[in-house]
Design a protein around this motif. Structure first.
Motif, short mmCIF file in Angstrom:
data_model
loop_
_atom_site.label_atom_id
_atom_site.label_comp_id
_atom_site.label_asym_id
_atom_site.label_seq_id
_atom_site.Cartn_x
_atom_site.Cartn_y
_atom_site.Cartn_z
N ASP A 10 -8.61 6.03 -2.01
CA ASP A 10 -8.10 4.95 -2.84
C ASP A 10 -8.78 3.61 -2.62
N VAL A 11 -9.21 3.33 -1.41
CA VAL A 11 -9.86 2.05 -1.11
C VAL A 11 -11.38 2.17 -1.17
N ALA A 67 -8.51 -2.79 -1.26
CA ALA A 67 -7.89 -2.94 0.06
C ALA A 67 -6.73 -3.94 -0.01
N GLY A 68 -6.91 -5.02 -0.76
CA GLY A 68 -5.85 -6.01 -0.92
C GLY A 68 -4.62 -5.44 -1.62
N GLU A 69 -4.84 -4.50 -2.53
CA GLU A 69 -3.73 -3.85 -3.24
C GLU A 69 -2.98 -2.87 -2.34
N LEU A 70 -3.66 -2.33 -1.33
CA LEU A 70 -3.08 -1.32 -0.45
C LEU A 70 -2.90 -1.85 0.96
N CYS A 81 -4.30 -0.79 5.19
CA CYS A 81 -5.55 -1.39 5.68
C CYS A 81 -5.45 -2.91 5.65
N THR A 82 -6.43 -3.55 6.31
CA THR A 82 -6.47 -5.00 6.41
C THR A 82 -7.89 -5.47 6.13
N VAL A 83 -8.03 -6.48 5.29
CA VAL A 83 -9.34 -7.09 5.09
C VAL A 83 -9.58 -8.02 6.27
#
Length: 147
Positions: A42-43, A108-111, A115-117
């Motif tokens: 997904d990411v 990544a921001g959506e999930l 996870c973390t940016v």
């Protein structure tokens, strides 16, 4: 994207091993294989070639890597290295060349639960646009493209 989940073997383990190209390979030991698969798919935009509760084969930007759940290493010394570790892969960057880091950063921001940016997209002096994302097991992924 292809997603296979079956109790039937994807291919014989020795056949898979013989099919891998020469060069560097990556195998990540993970606690939660499904969370890592979701992140990769997904990411990062990876294709999950095969997975079950023990193992996954993942294709990303033309390369294949593997995921093994911790319990598959029960009789292997490597288990002692990761057992009880809060984050894994400390000090290692898994660099993925030729992908769109802006798109991956947005996903990544959506999930954010998985996870973390760590650092957002920047054009770097070495000619790549890249970002750093921490996946669900603590591995640092660096998607990048030429600028």
């Amino acid at each position: 994207m292809i997603m296979r989940r079956t109790k039937q073997p994807w291919m014989d383990a020795s056949e898979f091993g013989r099919s891998l190209p020469r060069g560097v390979g990556i195998n990540l030991l993970v606690r939660d294989i499904e969370a890592q698969i979701r992140f990769c798919r997904d990411v990062l935009g990876a294709m999950i070639l095969y997975f079950d509760e023990d193992f996954a084969a993942v294709e990303l930007a033309g390369s294949v890597f593997m995921l093994h759940c911790d319990h598959t290493y029960a009789d292997h010394p490597m288990l002692g290295v990761v057992e009880g570790a809060e984050l894994r892969g400390q000090g290692v960057e898994i660099r993925v060349y030729g992908v769109d880091p802006d798109r991956i950063e947005a996903r990544a921001g959506e999930l954010s639960d998985d996870c973390t940016v760590l650092s957002g997209c920047l054009d770097k002096p070495h000619g790549l646009r890249e970002c750093h994302i921490v996946g669900p097991e603590g591995y640092i992924w660096v998607p990048s493209r030429v600028v």
